[in-house]
Motif scaffolding. Structure first.
Motif, short mmCIF file in Angstrom:
data_model
loop_
_atom_site.label_atom_id
_atom_site.label_comp_id
_atom_site.label_asym_id
_atom_site.label_seq_id
_atom_site.Cartn_x
_atom_site.Cartn_y
_atom_site.Cartn_z
N THR A 162 0.88 -1.18 0.00
CA THR A 162 0.00 0.00 0.00
C THR A 162 0.91 1.22 0.00
O THR A 162 1.80 1.33 0.83
N TRP A 163 0.69 2.11 -0.95
CA TRP A 163 1.62 3.22 -1.17
C TRP A 163 1.10 4.51 -0.57
O TRP A 163 -0.11 4.69 -0.39
N ALA A 164 2.04 5.41 -0.31
CA ALA A 164 1.70 6.67 0.37
C ALA A 164 0.56 7.41 -0.33
O ALA A 164 -0.37 7.90 0.32
N ALA A 217 -7.56 6.75 -9.18
CA ALA A 217 -6.30 6.02 -9.37
C ALA A 217 -5.23 6.65 -8.49
O ALA A 217 -5.18 7.88 -8.34
N ALA A 218 -4.38 5.80 -7.88
CA ALA A 218 -3.28 6.31 -7.05
C ALA A 218 -1.99 5.61 -7.44
O ALA A 218 -1.98 4.40 -7.64
N ASP A 219 -0.93 6.38 -7.52
CA ASP A 219 0.42 5.87 -7.78
C ASP A 219 0.46 4.90 -8.97
O ASP A 219 0.92 3.77 -8.84
N PRO A 278 2.82 10.19 -6.55
CA PRO A 278 4.00 10.74 -5.86
C PRO A 278 4.93 11.40 -6.86
O PRO A 278 5.01 10.96 -8.02
N TYR A 279 5.60 12.46 -6.44
CA TYR A 279 6.66 13.05 -7.28
C TYR A 279 7.92 12.23 -7.07
O TYR A 279 8.64 12.45 -6.11
#
Ligand SMILES: C[S@@+](CC[C@H](N)C(=O)[O-])C[C@H]1O[C@@H](n2cnc3c(N)ncnc32)[C@H](O)[C@@H]1O
Length: 355
Positions: free
Chosen positions: A142-144, A259-261, A293-294
């Motif tokens: 699970t990503w930030a 959508a994430a990452d 994320p950058y």
């Protein structure tokens, strides 16, 4: 915050007490237990000030240089001056744990953790399982960005309690499912999707949280949607063991896509935007909400995504930056995995009115 060198820690040749060694090992922990970081001012207001909520803030920072050697020296030392065998075991266990944490997420085996998701008038808990990692399956973590987006969703006021027509939502690249499950916990009907290799854990998390989502008025379906074939999504029957049922083919379009990452290859912007175009409803109120994320290596992918979304007739209605924690980084760098993420909400371009 002051920074200690490993030479400032209790040195074994001085025969430090068991208490002193255990205290030092507690200081060296790099595992974030639940990622529950909040803004300093008011919780969940989207501002950019961060403290650790679940841990006391670390009063000291320890220079990572030499820490691995220090931990190894504890694991391999007989600790003769400590009489209590159980305490000795505890010291060796803690030192081994610190070593494995410093090897990154891969060394930690599987885990299940609780995430608190804010709503407009309270919060609810989601339980997310992450299997021990194998190879490149990024969707098993699970990503930030996903936790930040999950916490932000209620600020978009996409659902209202007792709403008759619940929002229908599609999530692309769900991974462990945190964002989509959070959306369902806010009372939406959500379809979570990912690649076949990620699917089993995604379905497991959907089942594990089914009762809280139901209580909150949301529903979950899960399916396989590979962005390489953006027009095809097969829903998987509710029971994972029901291998005889054929999957239903998804045909509806969605007024909201999440959508994430999801941008970490040069092909991803094209694939993701193609998938969005394939599944987003045509109506003017349709929305796409994403958070990325950058990461230095993938900044061109974010620029490419923005450009392709614009070409697809979508425009940014709202956006911002916030910080969160990935706990999969190289712990020896001791940067705590802090990443800056960009979130954005997109809608269909409003055609200019002729005078
Ligand atoms: C970095 S992970 C992010 C997972 C989750 N959204 C999160 O933020 O925790 C990227 C996700 O995109 C999925 N993905 C990558 N390529 C994909 C593709 N071609 N089709 C569908 N999903 C894909 C991966 O399986 C993975 O779950």
């Amino acid at each position: 915050m002051s920074q200690l060198s490993v030479l400032d820690l209790p040195q074994l040749y001085t025969k430090p007490s068991a208490e002193a060694i255990l205290e030092t090992l507690a200081l060296l922990t790099s595992a974030p237990p639940s990622w529950d970081y909040e803004s300093d001012s008011a919780a969940n207001d989207g501002s950019n000030l961060y403290t650790r909520k679940d841990n006391e803030p670390r009063a000291v920072r320890i220079d990572p240089e030499g820490v691995t050697r220090y931990l190894t020296s504890i694991v391999s030392n007989s600790l003769r001056w400590i009489q209590d065998e159980e305490v000795k075991e505890e010291i060796w266990n803690q030192a081994s744990l610190r070593l494995s944490e410093r090897s990154g997420r891969t060394a930690r085996g599987d885990l299940t953790r609780q995430f608190t998701i804010p709503t407009s008038d309270g919060s609810f808990e989601l339980s997310i399982h992450e299997p021990a990692l194998t190879g490149d399956d990024l969707g098993l973590k699970t990503w930030a960005a996903s936790y930040l987006l999950a916490k932000r969703l209620h600020l978009f006021h996409l659902t209202t309690q007792g709403q008759h027509n619940k929002p229908r939502v599609l999530e692309l690249g769900s991974g462990t499912g945190l964002v989509g499950l959070a959306m369902a916990g806010l009372g939406a009907d959500v379809v979570l999707t990912d690649l076949p290799s990620i699917y089993a854990n995604l379905a497991r998390n959907a089942e594990a949280n089914a009762s809280v989502l139901e209580q909150n008025g949301g529903t979950i379906r899960t399916g396989v949607l590979d962005w390489n074939y953006p027009r095809s999504c097969t829903l998987i029957p509710k029971s994972v063991i029901d291998t005889n049922s054929d999957g239903e083919v998804l045909s509806e379009k969605f007024p909201l896509i999440l959508a994430a990452d999801s941008l970490y290859s040069p092909d991803h912007p094209r694939m993701l935007v193609d998938s969005i175009v394939a599944w987003l409803s045509e109506d003017g109120s349709a929305r796409v909400i994403v958070e990325f994320p950058y990461r230095d290596a993938y900044l061109p992918e974010i620029a490419n995504f923005r450009q392709r979304m614009t070409v697809a007739g979508l425009q940014i209605l709202d956006q911002g930056e916030e910080k969160g924690y990935d706990d999969w980084g190289d712990a020896s760098k001791d940067d705590d995995g802090l990443v800056t993420c960009w979130w954005s909400c997109w809608g269909r371009e409003v055609p200019e009115q002729n005078p």
